[in-house]
Design an enzyme around this catalytic site. Structure first.
Site, short mmCIF file in Angstrom:
data_model
loop_
_atom_site.label_atom_id
_atom_site.label_comp_id
_atom_site.label_asym_id
_atom_site.label_seq_id
_atom_site.Cartn_x
_atom_site.Cartn_y
_atom_site.Cartn_z
N CYS A 78 16.37 33.36 7.57
CA CYS A 78 16.98 32.38 8.47
C CYS A 78 18.41 32.84 8.72
O CYS A 78 18.70 34.02 8.67
CB CYS A 78 16.91 30.97 7.87
SG CYS A 78 17.79 30.80 6.29
N HIS A 79 19.31 31.91 8.98
CA HIS A 79 20.69 32.27 9.27
C HIS A 79 21.43 32.73 8.00
O HIS A 79 22.00 33.82 7.96
CB HIS A 79 21.42 31.09 9.92
CG HIS A 79 22.76 31.44 10.48
ND1 HIS A 79 23.62 30.49 10.97
CD2 HIS A 79 23.40 32.62 10.64
CE1 HIS A 79 24.74 31.08 11.39
NE2 HIS A 79 24.63 32.37 11.20
#
Length: 120
Positions: A78-79
């Site tokens: 993810c981020h």
């Protein structure tokens, strides 16, 4: 080609790079939202959002079964690594045993491995 038999629950960007460079077979899953993929992505990923993974619906189970081999190594990102760690737990509850989260997410990948991937 390296055969991965068991992934740790979290791997470093360097380990992911080594897996990719070795030609090892694994599935790379981006759990971010589609608008985030428009900003940047790691080449070769498939997108199944964390929100999609949390839905308890027969259609989602079918999609997961078609998209992901339960026996194949799966690396999620993810981020910054928070959503992908949650996704690891969700997939483990669904019977996936060889799953790992990318420590630091795509942000760490961008800063440590591939500066051509934009940071946001």
């Amino acid at each position: 080609m390296i055969l991965i038999t068991q992934l740790a629950e979290e791997i470093s960007p360097q380990t992911l790079k080594e897996l990719r460079d070795s030609g090892a077979e694994f599935i790379l899953v981006d759990v971010r939202e589609p608008w985030e993929l428009e900003i940047c992505r790691i080449e070769g990923c498939i997108n199944i959002t964390l929100a999609q993974m949390t839905i308890q619906a027969p259609d989602l189970e079918l999609a997961l079964n078609l998209a992901l081999d339960r026996n194949a190594p799966v690396v999620l990102y993810c981020h910054h690594g928070v959503r992908s760690r949650n996704a690891v737990l969700i997939l483990q509850q669904k019977g996936f045993r060889n799953v790992a989260s990318l420590r630091g997410g795509i942000d760490a990948w961008s800063r440590q491995i591939d500066a051509s991937v934009p940071v946001y």
